[in-house]
Motif scaffolding. Structure first.
Motif, short mmCIF file in Angstrom:
data_model
loop_
_atom_site.label_atom_id
_atom_site.label_comp_id
_atom_site.label_asym_id
_atom_site.label_seq_id
_atom_site.Cartn_x
_atom_site.Cartn_y
_atom_site.Cartn_z
N UNK A 1 0.86 -1.25 -0.05
CA UNK A 1 0.09 -0.14 -0.07
C UNK A 1 0.81 1.30 0.15
N UNK A 2 0.51 2.20 -0.86
CA UNK A 2 1.27 3.44 -0.87
C UNK A 2 1.28 4.17 0.24
N UNK A 3 2.27 4.99 0.57
CA UNK A 3 2.15 5.82 1.60
C UNK A 3 1.70 7.14 1.64
N UNK A 4 0.98 7.55 2.38
CA UNK A 4 0.20 8.68 2.22
C UNK A 4 0.60 9.99 2.83
N UNK A 5 1.63 10.20 3.78
CA UNK A 5 2.08 11.47 4.00
C UNK A 5 3.61 11.47 3.72
N UNK A 6 3.70 12.98 3.30
CA UNK A 6 5.21 13.40 3.04
C UNK A 6 5.58 14.31 4.04
N UNK A 7 6.83 14.12 4.62
CA UNK A 7 7.55 15.03 5.41
C UNK A 7 8.84 15.59 4.72
N UNK A 8 8.78 16.92 4.75
CA UNK A 8 9.84 17.64 4.09
C UNK A 8 10.94 17.95 4.82
N UNK A 9 12.05 18.08 4.74
CA UNK A 9 13.30 18.47 5.31
C UNK A 9 13.35 20.27 4.70
N UNK A 10 13.93 20.88 5.32
CA UNK A 10 13.96 22.39 4.95
C UNK A 10 15.41 22.66 4.52
N UNK A 11 16.42 22.76 5.41
CA UNK A 11 17.79 23.28 5.02
C UNK A 11 18.54 22.00 4.36
N UNK A 12 19.02 22.67 3.13
CA UNK A 12 19.54 21.68 2.21
C UNK A 12 18.55 20.88 1.43
N UNK A 13 17.40 21.04 1.41
CA UNK A 13 16.48 20.19 0.85
C UNK A 13 15.78 21.27 -0.06
N UNK A 14 14.26 21.66 0.68
CA UNK A 14 13.67 22.49 -0.05
C UNK A 14 14.59 24.13 -0.04
N UNK A 15 15.03 24.38 0.74
CA UNK A 15 16.03 25.60 0.78
C UNK A 15 17.34 25.43 0.23
N UNK A 16 17.75 26.18 -1.13
CA UNK A 16 19.09 25.88 -1.58
C UNK A 16 20.16 26.84 -0.72
N UNK A 17 20.65 26.13 0.25
CA UNK A 17 21.54 26.93 1.12
C UNK A 17 22.81 26.31 1.45
N UNK A 18 23.30 25.55 0.51
CA UNK A 18 24.62 24.80 0.80
C UNK A 18 25.68 25.81 0.99
N UNK A 19 25.88 26.54 -0.14
CA UNK A 19 26.90 27.83 -0.12
C UNK A 19 26.90 28.47 1.33
N UNK A 20 25.68 28.97 1.78
CA UNK A 20 25.66 29.74 3.00
C UNK A 20 25.91 28.87 4.10
N UNK A 21 25.47 27.75 4.28
CA UNK A 21 26.09 26.64 5.41
C UNK A 21 27.59 26.58 5.49
N UNK A 22 28.00 26.39 4.37
CA UNK A 22 29.51 26.31 4.23
C UNK A 22 30.46 27.67 4.69
N UNK A 23 29.75 28.72 4.21
CA UNK A 23 30.39 30.05 4.62
C UNK A 23 30.18 30.38 5.92
N UNK A 24 29.09 29.89 6.45
CA UNK A 24 28.68 30.03 7.82
C UNK A 24 29.61 29.15 8.98
N UNK A 25 29.77 27.87 8.41
CA UNK A 25 30.59 27.01 9.21
C UNK A 25 31.99 27.32 9.15
N UNK A 26 32.56 27.89 8.01
CA UNK A 26 33.70 28.53 7.99
C UNK A 26 33.90 29.69 8.96
N UNK A 27 33.22 30.56 8.93
CA UNK A 27 32.89 31.73 9.96
C UNK A 27 33.10 31.23 11.26
#
Length: 213
Positions: A1-27
């Motif tokens: 039976x197919x699953x009926x509910x989808x849970x989305x992640x935000x950071x790194x998934x719906x939000x395109x923020x990899x470069x921001x995360x890397x720069x913040x990590x380096x800071x």
């Protein structure tokens, strides 16, 4: 039976923020005399608990008190860049492609996540939105997901979680759910594929895979 509910992640998934995360990590690393990492190394090494990732790069132990300070430094830097960060190119199309109910679960601060969702034009698309419940939380997502589903009244075996990390997959499995892992986020695609879970290079394709689970 197919699953009926989808849970989305935000950071790194719906939000395109990899470069921001890397720069913040380096800071953050610079503030304590650490070295820089590039996007490739970040994707190869990033994991939760985040304190373990920090300790590996800094090559020394990071205790709870220091992690709290590092977490504060990271998020101060991250907020500065967040105003110019966009959604993933196909985020809205992917959300609209799911036929069942869906929700959003993030490790970003709840009080900032909810208005951000509105700012990005996604208001009304999710049955529930939950961010991190505490000021400092670099731990695993499993407990957050269990609470999130309990509030929704959705059994775990009806859930697919789309995220960008192995922690997302492990959280889904901890409640009896399934996952699809997205290669556009914080984790090296090779690591994701090596895990044996379904992997997608676009969010629209991730939804297509989720429908088949």
């Amino acid at each position: 039976m197919a699953r009926t509910h989808l849970v989305w992640d935000w950071n790194g998934t719906l939000l395109d923020d990899l470069s921001l995360v890397v720069s913040s990590t380096n800071h953050t690393f610079k503030a304590v005399g650490g070295r820089n990492v590039d996007a490739d190394e970040h994707r190869q090494r990033f994991r939760r608990p985040v304190a373990e990732f920090y300790a590996e790069i800094l090559e020394r132990a990071v205790d709870a008190a220091e992690f709290e300070e590092l977490d504060r430094i990271f998020h101060e830097a991250y907020r500065v860049g967040l105003t110019t960060t966009s959604l993933a190119a196909d985020a809205e199309a992917a959300i609209r492609a799911w036929p069942g109910s869906q929700s959003l679960l993030s490790m970003w601060f709840h009080d900032e996540l909810v208005p951000a969702v509105r700012t990005y034009g996604l208001a009304g698309m999710f049955a529930r939105i939950d961010g991190r419940p505490t000021e400092v939380d670099g731990g695993l997502k499993a407990g957050h997901l269990a609470r999130h589903l309990a509030e929704l009244g959705v059994p775990g075996d009806q859930v697919v979680l789309i995220g960008d990390s192995l922690d997302d997959a492990e959280a889904a499995e901890s409640v009896g759910g399934a996952s699809v892992l997205y290669t556009g986020g914080f984790t090296d695609p090779v690591r994701l594929r090596a895990s044996g879970r379904p992997v997608a290079d676009t969010l629209v394709d991730a939804v297509r895979l989720a429908k088949a689970l």
